[in-house]
Design a protein around this motif. Structure first.
Motif, PDB file in Angstrom:
ATOM      1  N   PHE A  23       0.828  -1.210   0.000  1.00 30.30           N
ATOM      2  CA  PHE A  23       0.000   0.000   0.000  1.00 30.30           C
ATOM      3  C   PHE A  23       0.864   1.263   0.000  1.00 30.30           C
ATOM      4  O   PHE A  23       0.574   2.220  -0.723  1.00 30.30           O
ATOM      5  CB  PHE A  23      -0.942   0.001   1.201  1.00 30.30           C
ATOM      6  CG  PHE A  23      -2.180  -0.826   1.008  1.00 30.30           C
ATOM      7  CD1 PHE A  23      -3.176  -0.405   0.151  1.00 30.30           C
ATOM      8  CD2 PHE A  23      -2.342  -2.025   1.679  1.00 30.30           C
ATOM      9  CE1 PHE A  23      -4.326  -1.165  -0.042  1.00 30.30           C
ATOM     10  CE2 PHE A  23      -3.480  -2.796   1.499  1.00 30.30           C
ATOM     11  CZ  PHE A  23      -4.480  -2.366   0.633  1.00 30.30           C
ATOM     12  N   ILE A  24       1.920   1.281   0.835  1.00 27.38           N
ATOM     13  CA  ILE A  24       2.768   2.467   0.907  1.00 27.38           C
ATOM     14  C   ILE A  24       3.539   2.658  -0.394  1.00 27.38           C
ATOM     15  O   ILE A  24       3.651   3.778  -0.909  1.00 27.38           O
ATOM     16  CB  ILE A  24       3.731   2.362   2.104  1.00 27.38           C
ATOM     17  CG1 ILE A  24       2.951   2.407   3.419  1.00 27.38           C
ATOM     18  CG2 ILE A  24       4.766   3.493   2.078  1.00 27.38           C
ATOM     19  CD1 ILE A  24       3.804   2.209   4.649  1.00 27.38           C
ATOM     20  N   GLY A  25       4.089   1.569  -0.946  1.00 24.58           N
ATOM     21  CA  GLY A  25       4.793   1.676  -2.219  1.00 24.58           C
ATOM     22  C   GLY A  25       3.885   2.141  -3.340  1.00 24.58           C
ATOM     23  O   GLY A  25       4.264   2.977  -4.166  1.00 24.58           O
ATOM     24  N   GLY A  26       2.664   1.625  -3.378  1.00 21.90           N
ATOM     25  CA  GLY A  26       1.719   2.048  -4.412  1.00 21.90           C
ATOM     26  C   GLY A  26       1.237   3.477  -4.229  1.00 21.90           C
ATOM     27  O   GLY A  26       0.891   4.151  -5.207  1.00 21.90           O
ATOM     28  N   SER A  27       1.223   3.961  -2.987  1.00 17.99           N
ATOM     29  CA  SER A  27       0.739   5.322  -2.739  1.00 17.99           C
ATOM     30  C   SER A  27       1.616   6.364  -3.420  1.00 17.99           C
ATOM     31  O   SER A  27       1.108   7.378  -3.924  1.00 17.99           O
ATOM     32  CB  SER A  27       0.684   5.588  -1.230  1.00 17.99           C
ATOM     33  OG  SER A  27       1.985   5.682  -0.672  1.00 17.99           O
TER      34      SER A  27
END
Length: 358
Positions: A23-27
Motif C-alpha cells: 500500500f505504501i509503495g503504491g501510494s
C-alpha cells in the motif's frame, strides 16, 4: 495451544507488514500520477506552491493508500516482533521502484534490478530466521518490560545523544554532515517503535473487551509517540532539504532499523531464545536488504542496462572511456558518460542515454 496461537499471530503480523509495503509503495505512484496529470493540464505545481492536487482524485487515492499502509504497519507490531516488521518496511521502496518502471516510464537499470532481487532474498531470509514467539502480550507485561534497567539505560543514552546532536552538533555540522540529523531520527525512532508496539498491544486487548483505556500507560505511550514522531518528521525533513534523497534514504534505513533491532533485543528480549543459526540468518538477511537498498538508490541515475553489459567487457575499454570524455554531452558528469557503439567502418558513435529517476 499457546505455541499454535503464537505462530498464528506471527503470520498475521507478517501479512500486515507485507500488505503495508504494498500500500505504501503504491501510494507514491498514485500521488505522482495525480501530480503529473495536473502538470499536464497546466495547473500550478505543488513544488511552486500550488494546491490543485487537493482536487485530483488520484492524489487522494494515493493518500488513502498511504493511510491504509501505515495503519497495517501499526497493527503489525501488535502481532509480530519489531525485529521482523521494521526491516520489511524496505519492501515499500522496492514496490515503488518496480511500479514506477511500469506506470511512470522510469527505467529501472541493472543495479536497481539486482537491488530488488537482493531485497526480496534478504526479506525471505529474515522471515525464515526471525523470532516468532511474542514476548509481550499484555499491557501489564509491557509495563514490566519498560521498568527493565537495560531498557532504561538504553532510553537515557538515546535521549542524551539526541539532545547533544540537536543542540551541539546540529548547529555546527548539520548542514555539512548527513549523519547528524539522520542519527537524531534513528535514535528517536527506536523509542517511537517501542511506543507503537505498546499501543498496538493495548488496542489488541481493547478489541478483546478489556478496559485498557483506564490504564495510564496507554496514554503515556500515546503522548510519547506523538512527541517522537514530531521530532522524527522535523529532522528528517531537514536532512532531505539539505542532502540528496538517494543519500539520506539508505543511510536512514540502515541506522533506523539497526536502532530498532537493538531496542527490541533489549526491551522485548526477542533474540533471547534464538539459536545461533537464526541470529546469523536474521543479521545476514538484514545486511542483504541493506545492500539491495544501496544498489537501488546509489546507482539509480547511472544509465546502465543488461543489454549494454557486453560493451563494458570489451578489451578496448580504455579507448572507449577516452572517447567518452571527448564526445560527452554538455550536461553529463563523470558518472554519466555516454556509452560507445563501435560501427563497422571503425568510427565510434556515442549513444547518450538519460538516466532513470525513481
Amino acid at each position: 495451544m499457546k505455541d499454535l496461537m503464537g505462530h498464528f499471530d506471527f503470520y498475521i503480523g507478517l501479512g500486515l507488514a507485507l500488505s503495508s509495503s504494498l500500500f505504501i509503495g503504491g501510494s507514491f505512484i498514485l500521488k505522482k500520477k495525480g501530480l503529473l496529470s495536473l502538470s499536464g493540464r497546466g495547473s500550478t505545481r505543488a513544488g511552486l506552491g500550488g494546491h490543485a492536487y487537493l482536487k485530483e482524485w488520484m492524489w487522494w487515492a494515493g493518500l488513502l493508500s498511504m493511510g491504509i499502509g501505515e495503519a497495517a504497519n501499526f497493527a503489525a507490531y501488535a502481532f509480530a516482533p519489531a525485529t521482523l516488521v521494521t526491516p520489511l518496511g524496505a519492501l515499500s521502496v522496492l514496490v515503488s521502484a518496480v511500479l514506477a518502471s511500469y506506470f511512470l516510464n522510469e527505467q529501472l537499470n541493472l543495479h536497481g534490478k539486482i537491488g530488488c532481487i537482493l531485497s526480496i532474498l534478504g526479506s525471505t531470509v529474515m522471515v525464515i530466521h526471525a523470532p516468532q514467539e511474542e514476548e509481550v502480550s499484555s499491557v501489564e507485561s509491557m509495563a514490566e518490560k519498560l521498568k527493565d534497567p537495560g531498557f532504561i539505560v538504553f532510553a537515557v543514552c538515546m535521549l542524551a545523544s539526541s539532545v547533544l546532536l540537536i543542540f551541539v552538533a546540529g548547529p555546527r555540522y548539520g548542514h555539512s554532515n548527513v549523519l547528524v540529523y539522520v542519527l537524531v531520527c534513528s535514535a528517536i525512532g527506536s523509542l517511537s517503535v517501542s511506543c507503537v508496539k505498546g499501543l498496538g498491544i493495548a488496542l489488541k486487548e481493547l478489541f478483546a473487551g478489556k478496559p485498557v483505556w483506564k490504564e495510564p500507560l496507554g496514554w503515556v505511550l500515546f503522548i510519547c509517540l506523538v512527541i517522537c514522531i514530531s521530532i522524527q518528521i522535523n529532522y528528517l525533513n531537514k536532512a532531505l532539504d539539505i542532502f540528496n534523497t538517494s543519500v539520506v534514504t539508505p543511510i536512514y534505513y540502515v541506522l533506523f532499523t539497526t536502532a530498532v533491532m537493538t531496542c527490541s533485543a533489549i526491551l522485548f528480549k526477542e533474540w533471547q531464545h534464538l539459536v545461533l543459526m537464526n541470529i546469523i540468518g536474521t543479521i545476514s538477511g538484514f545486511l542483504t536488504i541493506v545492500l539491495g537498498i544501496f544498489l537501488l538508490h546509489a546507482f539509480r541515475d547511472v544509465p546502465f542496462t543488461a543489454d549494454l553489459l557486453p560493451l563494458f567487457l570489451k578489451d578496448n575499454g580504455s579507448k572507449m572511456e577516452a572517447a567518452a570524455w571527448r564526445t560527452g554531452g554538455k550536461h553529463q558528469s563523470c558518472l554519466h558518460q555516454p556509452l560507445l557503439d563501435t560501427q563497422k567502418d571503425g568510427t565510434e558513435k556515442a549513444e547518450v542515454q538519460d538516466g532513470p529517476s525513481l
